[in-house]
Every structure is written in C-alpha cells, then in structure tokens.
Design an enzyme around this catalytic site. Structure first.
Site, PDB file in Angstrom:
ATOM      1  CG  PHE A   1     -20.193 -32.846  16.197  1.00  0.00           C
ATOM      2  CD1 PHE A   1     -21.235 -32.509  15.345  1.00  0.00           C
ATOM      3  CD2 PHE A   1     -18.929 -32.354  15.923  1.00  0.00           C
ATOM      4  CE1 PHE A   1     -21.025 -31.684  14.242  1.00  0.00           C
ATOM      5  CE2 PHE A   1     -18.709 -31.536  14.823  1.00  0.00           C
ATOM      6  CZ  PHE A   1     -19.755 -31.202  13.971  1.00  0.00           C
TER       7      PHE A   1
ATOM      8  CE  LYS B   1     -15.105 -38.806  24.638  1.00  0.00           C
ATOM      9  NZ  LYS B   1     -15.854 -37.609  24.181  1.00  0.00           N
TER      10      LYS B   1
ATOM     11  CD  GLU C   1     -16.844 -33.435  24.179  1.00  0.00           C
ATOM     12  OE1 GLU C   1     -16.915 -34.474  23.497  1.00  0.00           O
ATOM     13  OE2 GLU C   1     -15.796 -32.783  24.313  1.00  0.00           O
TER      14      GLU C   1
ATOM     15  CB  SER D   1     -10.500 -33.040  14.276  1.00  0.00           C
ATOM     16  OG  SER D   1     -10.043 -33.127  15.604  1.00  0.00           O
TER      17      SER D   1
ATOM     18  CB  CYS E   1     -15.723 -37.479   7.647  1.00  0.00           C
ATOM     19  SG  CYS E   1     -16.540 -39.034   7.354  1.00  0.00           S
TER      20      CYS E   1
ATOM     21  CD  GLU F   1     -12.657 -31.797   8.453  1.00  0.00           C
ATOM     22  OE1 GLU F   1     -12.078 -31.813   9.551  1.00  0.00           O
ATOM     23  OE2 GLU F   1     -13.306 -32.762   8.004  1.00  0.00           O
TER      24      GLU F   1
HETATM   25  P1  NAD Z   1     -13.068 -33.886  17.549  1.00  0.00           P
HETATM   26  O1  NAD Z   1     -11.745 -34.401  17.107  1.00  0.00           O
HETATM   27  O2  NAD Z   1     -13.144 -32.532  18.149  1.00  0.00           O
HETATM   28  O3  NAD Z   1     -13.697 -34.882  18.651  1.00  0.00           O
HETATM   29  C1  NAD Z   1     -13.762 -36.267  18.432  1.00  0.00           C
HETATM   30  C2  NAD Z   1     -13.695 -36.979  19.788  1.00  0.00           C
HETATM   31  O4  NAD Z   1     -12.441 -36.688  20.399  1.00  0.00           O
HETATM   32  C3  NAD Z   1     -14.775 -36.534  20.763  1.00  0.00           C
HETATM   33  O5  NAD Z   1     -15.267 -37.652  21.434  1.00  0.00           O
HETATM   34  C4  NAD Z   1     -14.041 -35.573  21.703  1.00  0.00           C
HETATM   35  O6  NAD Z   1     -14.554 -35.596  23.011  1.00  0.00           O
HETATM   36  C5  NAD Z   1     -12.612 -36.081  21.679  1.00  0.00           C
HETATM   37  N1  NAD Z   1     -11.624 -34.996  21.805  1.00  0.00           N
HETATM   38  C6  NAD Z   1     -11.730 -33.730  21.316  1.00  0.00           C
HETATM   39  N2  NAD Z   1     -10.614 -33.036  21.587  1.00  0.00           N
HETATM   40  C7  NAD Z   1      -9.776 -33.869  22.242  1.00  0.00           C
HETATM   41  C8  NAD Z   1      -8.460 -33.731  22.764  1.00  0.00           C
HETATM   42  N3  NAD Z   1      -7.796 -32.594  22.672  1.00  0.00           N
HETATM   43  N4  NAD Z   1      -7.892 -34.799  23.368  1.00  0.00           N
HETATM   44  C9  NAD Z   1      -8.557 -35.960  23.465  1.00  0.00           C
HETATM   45  N5  NAD Z   1      -9.811 -36.158  22.982  1.00  0.00           N
HETATM   46  C10 NAD Z   1     -10.419 -35.129  22.369  1.00  0.00           C
HETATM   47  O7  NAD Z   1     -14.064 -34.033  16.302  1.00  0.00           O
HETATM   48  P2  NAD Z   1     -15.565 -33.518  16.193  1.00  0.00           P
HETATM   49  O8  NAD Z   1     -15.569 -32.034  16.084  1.00  0.00           O
HETATM   50  O9  NAD Z   1     -16.425 -34.167  17.206  1.00  0.00           O
HETATM   51  O10 NAD Z   1     -15.976 -34.154  14.782  1.00  0.00           O
HETATM   52  C11 NAD Z   1     -15.677 -33.567  13.550  1.00  0.00           C
HETATM   53  C12 NAD Z   1     -14.411 -34.143  12.971  1.00  0.00           C
HETATM   54  O11 NAD Z   1     -14.524 -35.549  12.816  1.00  0.00           O
HETATM   55  C13 NAD Z   1     -14.122 -33.619  11.556  1.00  0.00           C
HETATM   56  O12 NAD Z   1     -12.743 -33.361  11.458  1.00  0.00           O
HETATM   57  C14 NAD Z   1     -14.518 -34.770  10.654  1.00  0.00           C
HETATM   58  O13 NAD Z   1     -13.881 -34.808   9.406  1.00  0.00           O
HETATM   59  C15 NAD Z   1     -14.118 -35.931  11.503  1.00  0.00           C
HETATM   60  N6  NAD Z   1     -14.799 -37.149  11.094  1.00  0.00           N
HETATM   61  C16 NAD Z   1     -14.065 -38.046  10.394  1.00  0.00           C
HETATM   62  C17 NAD Z   1     -14.667 -39.195   9.948  1.00  0.00           C
HETATM   63  C18 NAD Z   1     -13.892 -40.206   9.170  1.00  0.00           C
HETATM   64  O14 NAD Z   1     -14.410 -41.263   8.954  1.00  0.00           O
HETATM   65  N7  NAD Z   1     -12.672 -39.935   8.753  1.00  0.00           N
HETATM   66  C19 NAD Z   1     -16.032 -39.425  10.206  1.00  0.00           C
HETATM   67  C20 NAD Z   1     -16.749 -38.481  10.936  1.00  0.00           C
HETATM   68  C21 NAD Z   1     -16.115 -37.325  11.372  1.00  0.00           C
END
Ligand code: NAD
Length: 505
Positions: free
Chosen positions: A157, A181, A184, A234, A289, A390
């Site tokens: 997000f 994808k 959401e 994450s 991140c 985090e």
């Molecule tokens: P998230 O992991 O909750 O979601 C990321 C994506 O995965 C979304 O599209 C979501 O729909 C999907 N998703 C969520 N839970 C899932 C599951 N159980 N099974 C399958 N798919 C699933 O992350 P977020 O809250 O949207 O974003 C924040 C996180 O992203 C933080 O941990 C941040 O550090 C990380 N991030 C990392 C980088 C990087 O370059 N390393 C960059 C931006 C964000």
C-alpha cells in the site's frame, strides 16, 4: 462484503485486455480516505477465475508483443512518460486521497516511478547482447536476453504508483506481458496507469490488473503460465511468496520489511543528521520501507541528538495530505493506526523512555482521520520488540552505544537488511561502514539511500528473498533469460565428427 452494482459509491474494477471490468467475483473491500476516516470507494476483490482469465489473455498477447522490436516497445514508453507528466496532478491526488501522504511527497514518489519509465525508454541499448568472434577457429558465440512470458507483480500500500512502476515498465519493455495485483488499500492509481498505457499505444492484454487480496495472490502462485513473480510487502508474506512461487517453478524476487538504522557519530554535523532523521523517520508517517526507525547514538552524542529531535518533533505540522502546510499526513487505515499505537504502549511496558508521545494527537476538523503524532523513544535496547520488529509508523527509537564497532555490530545483527546510513565527517569511518555493513543500500550523510532507476533497488537478509534486485540492470536480468548461441558456417563443417568435449584450439 457483496457489492451492489447500483451503489452510489465509486467501484474500482479490474483492468483486463485494455478495459475496466467487474469480472466474476462479487466480493469487495473498503477504501478509506485516511485524512477524514471516511470510506470513499470499494474495490472488487477478484477470484481465481478472474486471475486465470487475465493470464490467458496476457499469454495470447505475449505471442505478438514479444516479437515487437525493442525500439517499438520503447516508443510506447516514451509516450507513456509524456502522459504521466501530463496527468501527474490527477495521479498524485489519487495517491493522496487513498494513501494519505502529503501531496509533494506523493508527487516525489510518482517522479521516482517515472524515472524507471525513463530508464525503460533506453531498453534497446540495455538489451544489446554480447558477441565473441572465434571462440574456436571460425566459430562465433553470442548471448542474447529473451523475455520470459507472463510476469506478475504484487505490490504494497505504501507506494501505490512507484512500486508497481519499479516492475511493469521493465517487464514490458523486455518483451513480457504483465499482471499487476495492487494493494487492496489504494488501487486507483494503478488503474489510471493502465489506462495511460493503453493511450500510449500499448496493445490490449499486455498490461492487466486484477484487484484483490490473498485469493488472487494464491491464484498467481498456482498459475503455471506465470513465469515470474515480483513482490514487495511485509516479510512474512514475502517469504510465503518466495517459497510458493519457487515451488511452482517460477522465477521470484520478494522484497520484505525493514528496520533501517541511522548511525550518528560524535564528529558529524548534528544539524544535518537531525534534519535527515526527521525526514527519514517521520516523512510519509514512517510508512516507507526505507524509513529510518532506529537512530544509533555513538559515544557522547546521545543527549544532544535526543534534545534536538524532540524540539523538531514538537514543531512537526501534521494534517491532511492536501493541506500545503502539512509535513506529515495520517496513517493508511484505522487498523494500522491502532497497531502503531499498540507498539508505543508496548515500548513503555518494555522500559524504553518515551520522549515524544504522539498518541493523543487530534487534527482540528479531521477528528476521524487516522492521525498519530511523531513518537520518539530513548534508551531502547536490542532485546525489545519495538527494536526488533518493523512498526511502519512515525516512531523513532534511539539506541545508545559506546563506539563505532558496537554500532556496526548492532546493525549487522538485526534480521532486516534493507537500508542503513551513517552521519560522520570521517572518510575512513564512512568507507569502512559502506564496506563492512551487512545491508543492501547504504547512505553516507544521506538519510534515505534509495538507488535511482538506472541502479537497482533491494535489501539483504530478511528484507529480500530471491537473487535479483528491482529495476536498473538487475531488473533487466530478472525479466529476461539468457540464451547463448555458438555457430560456424559451412567452410568448417566438412570435417569428421568429434567425440571429445570441445575445447578452444
Ligand atoms: P503486505 O505484506 O500486507 O501486503 C503486500 C501485498 O501482499 C498486498 O498486495 C496484499 O494484498 C498481499 N497480501 C497481504 N497478505 C497476504 C497473505 N497473507 N497472503 C498473500 N498475499 C497477501 O504489506 P503492506 O502492509 O501492503 O505494505 C507494507 C510492507 O511492505 C512493510 O513491511 C514494508 O516494509 C514493505 N515494503 C517493502 C519494500 C521494499 O522494497 N523492501 C517497499 C515497500 C514496502
């Protein structure tokens, strides 16, 4: 929730084969405006059927798109770049209204995504292969990079435009087709980017978006026609994606969470360090991140560092992202706000000293918005959960250490390895830090060392599962496979068969 097609509320659909579509699923998710806490749209949460259907279309489109010349593919990107610039205000507003970050920050993130498009405009140069004349007598050898097929991107997000743009411009110009994808929580910007790609002349079916949650993600992991998966999010989900995509024989790069340290040496320019930390810890409400969430105070600099940070936090201007005066906006959802506040409560229980407490912040006129003020902890130790995990909010922890060696050990021992910075005037210390630290992206007197588009982005340790970083040269390697051809022409083939391993003569 089941959506009602006649609902007054804005309904965010999928984008498949050049058109928006409601698809087959009837599930929806809520999209909030974090600035006022109101639900403003709903997004369709797709099903396996939606995903599989989009993959079929993308697979068909691959047959012709992959045959286009690199310059033809680059031409689409040139037009796309122009359209993003023309629509930058609308795209930025979509980011602000669904994510909550302040307008100029949102615009900056769009620009960083645009830079990947600019890099992709140069794909004919980057895709040039290698050639060696006479690897054996009259035998030549050359290597080329070819596209993989249908690739997928799953994005978080926190950067609704930039992170998708780390992926699809590279994938598409390398000759692949793509399924995105998006998160959401803020999917509208992606849909607009899809429409702009079509306007730029991208053939239908080359770029598709299926909105959704875990159901679509799992369908991506299972679909055998998807050859590569790029993920950003994450760490637990990144690991899940890495394991399951690999199990289903896909190429995968899965970027995870972070805990980025900023080492503040006693000899540094303290004003520079404090200003850098303020932007890096509290910019985008800490939802980056590459946000700095740990300041490592070395030697006797701790008291001055904490005092200076506290004074600046008190002056932080927090409010809606569209207010030009705001320096920091709200968090993305109410659930996330509660989670971040929970970590602040936990830090107090764990014995850290809460120097600045933003938990009770109220923004006049926006009482239902998801706001929290800047929080600062001092005397944080390595065993505390607020140090290990985090938080992804505007919470900065100060850890005090005796010397540089202790500081580097602390950084190296942490499970995450995305970014780290050091503030110092000592070139030897800066160079040693860059060389010895076990982290993917390093800043020396730079707060957020995010590599530009023609370098590659990625962390180490549990911040990245997979081998290749995103965009730049690593992006090209990820989205192509190498083929090496060895040939000779008739003058030399009138020889007898050879039964021994060929070696250079
Ligand atoms: P998230 O992991 O909750 O979601 C990321 C994506 O995965 C979304 O599209 C979501 O729909 C999907 N998703 C969520 N839970 C899932 C599951 N159980 N099974 C399958 N798919 C699933 O992350 P977020 O809250 O949207 O974003 C924040 C996180 O992203 C933080 O941990 C941040 O550090 C990380 N991030 C990392 C980088 C990087 O370059 N390393 C960059 C931006 C964000």
């Amino acid at each position: 929730m089941i959506y009602n097609l006649y609902s007054y509320m804005n309904l965010i659909k999928h984008f498949v084969n050049g058109k928006t579509t409601t698809g087959y699923s009837k599930r929806t998710g809520k999209i909030y405006n974090p600035a006022n806490g109101e639900q403003e749209s709903q997004v369709i949460l797709g099903s396996k059927l939606d995903l599989d259907n989009a993959v079929k279309i993308a697979n068909e489109a691959f047959k012709t798109w992959s045959l286009k010349t690199p310059i033809q593919r680059a031409r689409v990107m040139f037009k796309f770049k122009d359209l993003i610039e023309k629509n930058s205000d609308e795209l930025t507003k979509l980011i602000v209204s669904e994510h909550g970050k302040v307008y100029e920050d949102a615009k900056g993130s769009l620009t960083r995504g645009l830079e990947v498009v600019e890099f992709a405009c140069g794909i004919p140069q980057v895709l040039k292969g290698e050639f060696t004349e006479n690897v054996g007598t009259d035998i030549d050898s050359w290597s080329i990079r070819q596209p993989l097929g249908v690739c997928a991107g799953i994005t978080p997000f926190n950067f609704p435009a930039m992170v998708p743009m780390w992926m699809f411009p590279m994938a598409i110009t390398c000759g692949n087709t793509f399924i995105l994808k998006p998160s959401e929580k803020d999917p509208s910007c992606s849909i607009k980017l899809g429409e702009l790609l079509k306007e730029a002349g991208l053939p239908d079916g080359v770029f598709n978006i299926i909105n959704g949650d875990k159901e679509v993600v799992d369908a991506i992991l299972l679909n055998r026609d998807i050859k590569a998966v790029s993920f950003v999010g994450s760490t637990p989900v990144a690991k899940y994606i890495y394991e399951n995509a690999a199990k289903n024989e896909k190429r995968v790069q899965a970027l995870g969470g972070a805990k980025n340290h900023c080492v503040v040496m006693p000899d540094c320019d303290l004003d520079q360090a404090v200003n850098g930390l303020m932007g890096a810890a509290y910019g985008s409400a800490g939802e980056r991140c590459m946000a700095q969430s740990v300041a490592v105070a070395v030697g006797n600099i701790g008291d001055r560092l904490v005092d200076n940070l506290k004074k600046k936090i008190e002056k932080l201007k927090i409010g809606p992202g569209f207010d030009k005066k705001s320096e920091m906006g709200p968090l993305v959802t109410k659930e996330h706000l509660e989670k971040v506040k929970g970590y602040v409560d936990l830090g107090i229980k764990e014995g850290a000293k809460l120097v600045s407490d933003g938990r009770n912040l109220k923004v006049d006129g926006y009482e239902k918005g998801f706001y929290i003020g800047g929080c600062l902890f001092d005397n944080v130790t390595q065993d505390m959960r607020i140090y290990k995990e985090e938080i992804f909010g505007p919470v900065l922890s100060v850890v005090r250490v005796k010397n540089f060696e202790e500081a580097t050990k602390l950084v190296n021992d942490h499970e995450f390895g995305n970014g780290a910075s050091i503030y110092t005037r000592d070139g030897d210390i800066g160079r040693t830090f860059a060389s010895k630290i076990n982290i993917g992206m390093i800043g020396i007197n730079i707060p957020i060392p995010v590599p530009v588009a023609f370098h590659s982005f990625g962390g180490w340790k549990r911040s990245l599962f997979g081998d290749m970083h995103m965009h730049g040269p690593e992006g090209v390697r990820f989205y192509t496979k190498l083929k090496t051809i060895t040939s000779r022409w008739p003058s030399d083939i009138r020889t007898n068969p050879e039964f021994i391993m060929p070696t250079m003569k």
